[in-house]
Design an enzyme around this catalytic site. Sequence first.
Site, PDB file in Angstrom:
ATOM      1  CG  ASP A   7      23.519 -14.221   0.130  1.00 24.46           C
ATOM      2  OD1 ASP A   7      23.593 -15.130   0.970  1.00 24.46           O
ATOM      3  OD2 ASP A   7      23.635 -14.416  -1.100  1.00 24.46           O
ATOM      4  CG  PHE A   8      29.707 -15.218   1.769  1.00 23.95           C
ATOM      5  CD1 PHE A   8      30.562 -14.160   2.016  1.00 23.95           C
ATOM      6  CD2 PHE A   8      30.237 -16.391   1.259  1.00 23.95           C
ATOM      7  CE1 PHE A   8      31.927 -14.263   1.759  1.00 23.95           C
ATOM      8  CE2 PHE A   8      31.598 -16.518   1.004  1.00 23.95           C
ATOM      9  CZ  PHE A   8      32.444 -15.448   1.251  1.00 23.95           C
ATOM     10  CG  ASP A   9      27.949 -19.219  -0.742  1.00 17.35           C
ATOM     11  OD1 ASP A   9      29.085 -19.348  -1.205  1.00 17.35           O
ATOM     12  OD2 ASP A   9      27.606 -19.696   0.360  1.00 17.35           O
ATOM     13  N   GLY A  96      23.415 -18.604   4.815  1.00 14.91           N
ATOM     14  CA  GLY A  96      23.195 -20.018   5.107  1.00 14.91           C
ATOM     15  C   GLY A  96      24.430 -20.845   4.794  1.00 14.91           C
ATOM     16  CE  LYS A 143      20.651 -15.507   4.193  1.00 16.95           C
ATOM     17  NZ  LYS A 143      21.453 -15.197   2.997  1.00 16.95           N
ATOM     18  CG  ASP A 170      19.694 -13.628   0.040  1.00 14.34           C
ATOM     19  OD1 ASP A 170      20.214 -13.940   1.129  1.00 14.34           O
ATOM     20  OD2 ASP A 170      20.238 -13.851  -1.061  1.00 14.34           O
TER      21      ASP A 170
END
Length: 218
Positions: A7-9, A96, A143, A170
């Site tokens: 995941d990013f954020d 997202g 995801k 997630d």
Amino acid sequence: MKLIAFDFDGTLSDSEMTVLLGEREGVADEMASITERAMNDEISYAKSLRERAALLEGLEEELAEEAYGEVTLRPGAADVVRRLDDYGHHVAILTGGFERGVERALEKAGVGDAVDTIVSNRLPVTGGRLTGGVEGSLIEGTKDEALESLAADLDVKLSQTVAVGDGANDLPMLEVAGLAVGFLPKPAVRPHCDLVVETMDELAGVFETREILRAPDE
């Protein structure tokens, strides 16, 4: 393990991209509130994303680019990504969040070439301003679908995948991955994780213990 999906954020980055954008439009508090409700699984991610995008209608593209430029990787993240790439794993970001912010953060950290796949969303622009809409495969899509599709394309078994994330959106990829790692996970997410870490150094240590990465002194 051969495919590592982040995941990013809230995971690779401790910046909240929508809040940075919201600050330019004076709606950061509203953005943060919507994000928190989504990450705790109180509202659907798709609904939260559309609500946040709508708040940005009319924001100048130049100001949006300024916000994307403030997105950064959290301490130690670039090193983990680089080492995974050097060790031969396929590194993916499934988020997202918005591709411009992800790209800018990776470029700034010098690891843009170490990430093999980015699956993300976009904020469309018309006439130099954000439209208030949002586009991308991870609005309604989940995801787990993204991870399964990527694994199939790479001919990698799901048992050979790792997913690292923190929020409710997630959960799908954490539940299907061979190893589910919660990075400072929200309370609703923690029970679904095989293990939990709080720093990128700790994550690197887990990867070394499980021989996903070689320890530095080897």
